[in-house]
Design an enzyme around this catalytic site. Structure first.
Site, short mmCIF file in Angstrom:
data_model
loop_
_atom_site.label_atom_id
_atom_site.label_comp_id
_atom_site.label_asym_id
_atom_site.label_seq_id
_atom_site.Cartn_x
_atom_site.Cartn_y
_atom_site.Cartn_z
N HIS A 136 -24.18 -4.76 -1.24
CA HIS A 136 -24.18 -6.21 -1.48
C HIS A 136 -25.51 -6.65 -2.11
O HIS A 136 -25.54 -7.48 -3.00
CB HIS A 136 -24.01 -6.97 -0.15
CG HIS A 136 -22.77 -6.64 0.62
ND1 HIS A 136 -22.78 -5.84 1.74
CD2 HIS A 136 -21.47 -6.99 0.42
CE1 HIS A 136 -21.55 -5.75 2.23
NE2 HIS A 136 -20.73 -6.43 1.45
N GLU A 146 -17.88 -2.17 -8.02
CA GLU A 146 -16.88 -1.20 -8.50
C GLU A 146 -16.37 -0.34 -7.34
O GLU A 146 -15.41 0.39 -7.49
CB GLU A 146 -17.48 -0.31 -9.60
CG GLU A 146 -17.63 -1.05 -10.91
CD GLU A 146 -18.35 -0.26 -11.98
OE1 GLU A 146 -18.73 0.90 -11.73
OE2 GLU A 146 -18.56 -0.84 -13.07
N LYS A 154 -21.65 3.15 0.40
CA LYS A 154 -22.04 2.20 1.45
C LYS A 154 -20.88 1.25 1.72
O LYS A 154 -20.21 0.80 0.79
CB LYS A 154 -23.27 1.41 1.01
CG LYS A 154 -24.50 2.29 1.02
CD LYS A 154 -25.76 1.47 1.02
CE LYS A 154 -26.97 2.38 0.94
NZ LYS A 154 -27.66 2.53 2.22
N GLN A 157 -9.79 -4.26 -6.81
CA GLN A 157 -10.11 -5.68 -6.58
C GLN A 157 -10.82 -6.27 -7.81
O GLN A 157 -10.49 -7.38 -8.25
CB GLN A 157 -11.01 -5.81 -5.34
CG GLN A 157 -11.59 -7.20 -5.15
CD GLN A 157 -12.37 -7.30 -3.86
OE1 GLN A 157 -11.77 -7.51 -2.81
NE2 GLN A 157 -13.67 -7.13 -3.90
P1 AMP Z 1 -17.15 -6.87 1.20
O1 AMP Z 1 -18.16 -7.60 2.01
O2 AMP Z 1 -16.86 -5.49 1.67
O3 AMP Z 1 -15.90 -7.70 0.95
O4 AMP Z 1 -17.80 -6.67 -0.23
C1 AMP Z 1 -18.30 -7.74 -0.98
C2 AMP Z 1 -18.63 -7.25 -2.37
O5 AMP Z 1 -19.60 -6.22 -2.30
C3 AMP Z 1 -17.40 -6.67 -3.09
O6 AMP Z 1 -17.43 -7.06 -4.45
C4 AMP Z 1 -17.63 -5.19 -2.95
O7 AMP Z 1 -17.02 -4.42 -3.97
C5 AMP Z 1 -19.13 -5.09 -3.01
N1 AMP Z 1 -19.59 -3.85 -2.40
C6 AMP Z 1 -19.35 -3.41 -1.15
N2 AMP Z 1 -19.87 -2.18 -0.95
C7 AMP Z 1 -20.43 -1.82 -2.12
C8 AMP Z 1 -21.11 -0.65 -2.57
N3 AMP Z 1 -21.32 0.40 -1.78
N4 AMP Z 1 -21.57 -0.64 -3.85
C9 AMP Z 1 -21.35 -1.69 -4.68
N5 AMP Z 1 -20.71 -2.82 -4.31
C10 AMP Z 1 -20.25 -2.89 -3.06
#
Ligand code: AMP
Length: 289
Positions: free
Chosen positions: A45, A156, A192, A161
């Site tokens: 994030h 990505e 992560k 999504q």
């Molecule tokens: P989430 O809180 O899991 O809904 O993720 C919020 C945003 O952070 C989404 O656009 C995810 O794709 C991105 N995100 C989560 N984990 C990663 C990661 N390891 N690397 C890059 N983006 C991430």
């Protein structure tokens, strides 16, 4: 950012209050970058936040565990939360506003309008979580209406999504630029994820098979393998060798249409979802070819 505008991060829970703050910024001509999240923030994030801070006058992060994208059997209630840590990370990263609504604020009583997508959502996570993308599109559409960002940043890591959101923005003429950011990984390769906290020590080790399968799949495509069944079989073998891992899906799809392919002949997304113990983890690679 001008010096007189420098102030500590603001936190809002209400839509109206959030709109007022954003309107005031827009009157001043500030551009707005936005990162929607479900909280329990980590370096993945943080990378999205850093890019937004670099590219916009103001950065807004939302923290909202969106009930409409979870099926009744999924981990909505257990989803990890630590709003204090999230606020500290956002503040350090230069976020201007963190928006933390509750479900009642986001979905007023008898809310019955949803954004659904016919294409792009039939394979991968759309197949194993049939109501998931309806919830994602609806909440992201609502958040875009509230925040009215110039740019929105998505990882990505959730490649389907990202493709779905880009298509929604195009199809519904939403006035926002959607920017994809590469996957941030732990030092040993595990992508992560907020859900990594569910893993015990043994499962954490076992979870490395996801990255192992992704690296080998990518190597095969890059070295000229074009037969999808054979790439999938190799990736499946790697996962199957780990007793704690159970495959939800391993698929190669057209990276833009998110439709099944049998031969690699253009940009390809190889996506996997694997249960490690009870935790469902995802990973992927994209190859331009
Ligand atoms: P989430 O809180 O899991 O809904 O993720 C919020 C945003 O952070 C989404 O656009 C995810 O794709 C991105 N995100 C989560 N984990 C990663 C990661 N390891 N690397 C890059 N983006 C991430």
């Amino acid at each position: 950012m001008r010096l007189e505008d420098a102030m500590t991060m603001q936190k809002t829970r209400k839509i109206q209050e959030t709109r007022e703050k954003i309107k005031a910024w827009k009157i001043n001509g500030y551009s707005i970058g936005f990162i929607p999240t479900m909280g329990y923030l980590h370096e993945g994030h943080q990378r999205l936040i850093q890019q937004s801070v670099q590219e916009n006058h103001k950065t807004v992060v939302s923290v909202f565990v969106n009930p409409t994208q979870f099926a009744s059997t999924e981990d909505l209630c257990e989803y990890p939360k630590d709003i204090e840590a999230d606020m500290a990370l956002c503040e350090r990263a230069g976020v201007d506003l963190i928006f933390c609504p509750n479900a009642e604020e986001m979905y007023v009583n008898e809310s019955c309008t949803f954004i659904d997508m016919d294409g792009l959502t039939k394979e991968l996570c759309g197949k194993s979580r049939p109501t998931h993308f309806r919830g994602v599109c609806t909440v992201v559409g609502k958040l875009f209406n509230i925040i009215t960002p110039n740019r929105a940043y998505f990882g990505e890591k959730d490649a389907q999504q990202l493709a779905v959101i880009k298509r929604m923005v195009r199809d519904l003429n939403m006035d926002v630029e959607v920017i994809g950011c590469s996957i941030v990984r732990e030092a040993d390769g595990l992508a992560k994820s907020s859900r990594n906290v569910y893993l015990n020590a043994e499962e954490r080790k076992a979870a490395l098979v996801l990255n192992k399968a992704v690296v080998e799949g990518k190597r095969l495509v890059q070295s000229g393998e074009r037969n999808v069944a054979s790439i999938v079989a190799t990736m499946e073998m790697i996962i199957a060798a780990e007793p704690l891992a159970e495959i939800d899906y391993i698929e190669l799809v057209d990276a833009n249409a998110i439709e099944k392919i049998t031969t690699v002949s253009g940009p390809v997304l190889a996506a996997i979802a694997v249960f490690v113990g009870n935790t469902r983890l995802i990973d992927n690679f994209i190859c331009e070819v």
